[in-house]
Design an enzyme around this catalytic site. Structure first.
Site, PDB file in Angstrom:
ATOM      1  CG  ASP A  28      -2.262   0.626   0.899  1.00 48.67           C
ATOM      2  OD1 ASP A  28      -2.278   1.850   0.661  1.00 48.67           O
ATOM      3  OD2 ASP A  28      -3.264  -0.094   0.860  1.00 48.67           O
ATOM      4  CB  SER A  81      -6.905   2.119  -0.596  1.00 52.30           C
ATOM      5  OG  SER A  81      -5.654   2.306  -0.014  1.00 52.30           O
ATOM      6  NE  ARG A 286     -11.466   5.099   0.516  1.00 45.88           N
ATOM      7  CZ  ARG A 286     -10.143   4.993   0.489  1.00 45.88           C
ATOM      8  NH1 ARG A 286      -9.451   5.680  -0.412  1.00 45.88           N
ATOM      9  NH2 ARG A 286      -9.513   4.225   1.341  1.00 45.88           N
TER      10      ARG A 286
HETATM   11  O1  LIG Z   1      -6.591   6.583   4.724  1.00 42.87           O
HETATM   12  C1  LIG Z   1      -7.392   6.788   3.796  1.00 42.87           C
HETATM   13  O2  LIG Z   1      -8.610   6.794   3.933  1.00 42.87           O
HETATM   14  C2  LIG Z   1      -6.861   7.054   2.418  1.00 42.87           C
HETATM   15  C3  LIG Z   1      -6.439   8.484   2.336  1.00 42.87           C
HETATM   16  O3  LIG Z   1      -7.517   9.322   2.541  1.00 42.87           O
HETATM   17  O4  LIG Z   1      -5.783   6.191   2.124  1.00 42.87           O
HETATM   18  P1  LIG Z   1      -6.004   4.819   1.323  1.00 42.87           P
HETATM   19  O5  LIG Z   1      -6.686   5.175   0.045  1.00 42.87           O
HETATM   20  O6  LIG Z   1      -4.609   4.302   1.085  1.00 42.87           O
HETATM   21  O7  LIG Z   1      -6.813   3.926   2.168  1.00 42.87           O
HETATM   22 MN   LIG Z   2      -3.806   2.504  -0.429  1.00 42.37          MN
HETATM   23 MN   LIG Z   3      -3.526   5.988   1.962  1.00 38.71          MN
END
Ligand SMILES: O=C(O)[C@@H](CO)OP(=O)(O)O
Ligand SMILES: [Mn+2]
Ligand SMILES: [Mn+2]
Length: 557
Positions: A28, A81, A286
């Site tokens: 990641d 992610s 999201r």
């Molecule tokens: O921590 C999270 O929510 C995101 C950054 O906003 O990171 P990742 O997409 O790697 O989960």
């Molecule tokens: Mn990620």
């Molecule tokens: Mn992240």
């Protein structure tokens, strides 16, 4: 799509054998960038990843992990992610939440659909509450979308609006919450000029208030609940900009971890608790960091913390966050319908699958990988293992996180002979990268590299194949740069540390004793992206991917 219409049978690959163990490792936040002191991957000792890069040039390449390659609106959008693992698992590029919300707002369709009509019922006599991440990062939400929704709702009858903000500093520079709050306040004061009673009602830093994920720490959600729903918080202010500025003055304070606050009137009363009859929209598109709050807002039966009050509200998500659980029931924009993922195909073709990460990334290699679907497809053929993450700390305090435990679980799964695919996410580069602590991120990258070694050693023992890749960049560049690529120095004379993801490409490496001779990366997919990895993995299991999948990255010479 119901599985009835789908023919799950995958064609046999004409040249590649079946029956080889395939280890899929997703690092990641591990992008590729030029060497330099802010490239923590470069500075860290990473002999395993270095050797993949340097010893087999036709088995190592870069792929795109940001922008349109992963379904985001523009090439200025960094990867993340959700979209990264969606692309890796689904093998196709779907227009993602950020883009779907843009389209729905631009066409006005958002206001004609069921979700908005549902919340609109409350506008005449009750308050509309908007809760979400106040940021222009485009990973979980975007401020311009919130602004448009505020305008749209007020033009359609909302008379009283309360915004509950979560400050970012993770997808955007730390400290930008002040400007974002000023922007929002300006819009709200314009609405007030039009006779609408609109104001910010509460706030807090995203990592400390509300936006936990995968049930790592329900207290985070509770802190938000107390402020947003009950109108209670340790800090009380008359105005949100003032609140954020003041709370940022505390030693070590930052946007991500600001304590919760509520806005109070002259009599000291909270201006925006959520009460019976109100409408609530969680404005993040999201899913992962909104589903816990969505459960608290929606589920009659709930035992994760004491809600004290459970108001009867009309609640809608910006999107539906979990299609399987239908959570929430009402939503303003339909999520991308990601179906026929590689995981589902492979299980239906007999591939026994093991997936593992620690809590903070567990859903990435399961839920996101499987097209935002909770749970396994077939519990007889799949095993998903979650290693509990540390909670209540920032990960620079323990930068090794659970990398070794993940590596060991994967090793054991590989050696057990019970699985055909062993898939993991190793979180360190990303989670520690987000803290902005360069020294800790270097330790993190080394730990991630060691975990990869544990897995590759096991692959070696069983004569298997590995695919090592990443979901987007983060640790490879820890500084904000100008157009020429030079670090930007802030007013305080220090370089501006970048806590966010990046636009960098990510590596894909293949190898292992089980890899048939002659397999190498094709030269004719120069713009390959994360979505090309699924077909590649299907080939390594001895199958040809469905026709509508993005093409494979490999050929057999
Ligand atoms: O921590 C999270 O929510 C995101 C950054 O906003 O990171 P990742 O997409 O790697 O989960
Ligand atoms: Mn990620
Ligand atoms: Mn992240």
């Amino acid at each position: 799509m119901g599985s009835k219409e789908v023919s799950w049978k995958l064609a046999d690959h004409p040249k590649l054998p079946k029956g080889k163990l395939v280890a899929v490792v997703v690092l990641d936040g591990w992008g590729d960038a030029s060497p330099g002191k802010y490239n923590c991957i470069h500075v860290a000792e990473t002999p395993t990843m270095d050797s993949l890069k340097n010893t087999a040039p036709d088995k190592w390449r870069l792929v795109r992990a940001h922008g349109t390659a992963v379904g985001l609106p523009t090439e200025d959008d960094m990867g993340n992610s959700e979209v990264g693992h969606n692309a890796l698992g689904a093998g196709r590029i779907y227009a993602q939440g950020a883009k779907l919300v843009d389209l729905a707002l631009a066409s006005g369709k958002i206001y004609d659909d069921e979700g908005f009509k549902y919340i609109k019922e409350s506008f005449a006599n009750n308050t509309l509450h908007l809760i979400g991440l106040m940021s222009d990062g485009g990973v979980h939400s975007r401020l311009d979308q919130l602004q448009l929704l505020l305008k749209g709702a007020s033009e359609r009858g909302a008379k009283k609006i309360r915004v509950h903000v979560l400050t970012d500093g993770r997808d955007v520079l730390d400290g930008t919450s002040v400007t974002h709050a000023e922007t929002l306040e300006k819009d709200l004061s314009e609405l007030r000029g039009k006779g609408i009673d609109a104001q910010i009602a509460s706030g807090g830093g995203r990592m400390y208030v509300t936006m936990d994920r995968y049930e790592n720490d329900w207290q985070v959600v509770k802190r938000g609940w107390d402020a947003q729903v009950l109108g209670e918080a340790p800090h009380k202010f008359k105005n949100a900009v003032e609140a954020i500025k003041k709370l940022r003055e505390a030693p070590n304070a930052n946007d991500q971890y600001l304590p919760p606050f509520v806005i109070v009137d002259d009599g000291g009363k909270a201006v925006g608790p959520i009460v019976d009859g109100d409408a609530v929209v969680t404005v993040n598109f999201r899913a992962d960091r909104m589903t816990m709050l969505a459960q608290a807002l929606e589920y009659e039966k709930f035992d994760k913390f004491d809600r004290v009050r459970f108001p009867k509200i009309r609640y809608a998500g910006m999107l539906q966050y979990d299609g399987e659980l239908k959570l929430p029931n009402h939503y303003l924009v339909s999520p991308p319908l990601i179906e026929r993922t590689s995981g589902e195909y492979l299980v239906n073709n007999g591939i026994r699958t093991f997936a593992c990460s620690e809590t903070v990334k567990f859903g990435h290699v399961t839920f996101f990988w499987n097209g935002n679907r909770s749970g396994c497809f077939n519990s007889e053929k799949e095993e998903y293992v979650e290693i509990p993450s540390d909670s209540g700390i920032t990960f620079n305090e323990k930068p090794k996180m659970k990398a070794f435990e993940i590596g060991e679980k994967a090793r054991d799964a590989i050696l057990s002979g019970k699985f055909d695919q062993v898939r993991v996410n190793i979180p360190n580069g990303d989670m520690v990268g987000h803290t902005g602590d360069v020294d800790a991120t270097i330790v993190a990258c080394k730990a991630a590299d060691e975990a990869v070694k544990t897995i590759l050693d096991a692959v070696e023992k069983v004569g298997g194949i590995y695919v090592v890749t990443a979901d987007h960049g983060n640790a490879e560049d820890m500084v904000k740069r100008d157009k020429k690529g030079e670090p930007i120095v802030g007013k305080d004379g220090k370089v501006q540390i970048l806590t966010s993801h990046t636009l960098q490409p990510v590596p894909v490496a293949i190898g292992g004793p089980g890899l048939a001779s002659g397999v190498k990366f094709r030269k004719d997919v120069p713009n390959g992206g994360l979505a090309n990895v699924a077909a590649t993995i299907m080939n390594l299991h001895g199958f040809v991917a469905p026709d509508d999948y993005e093409t494979t990255l490999i050929e057999v010479a």
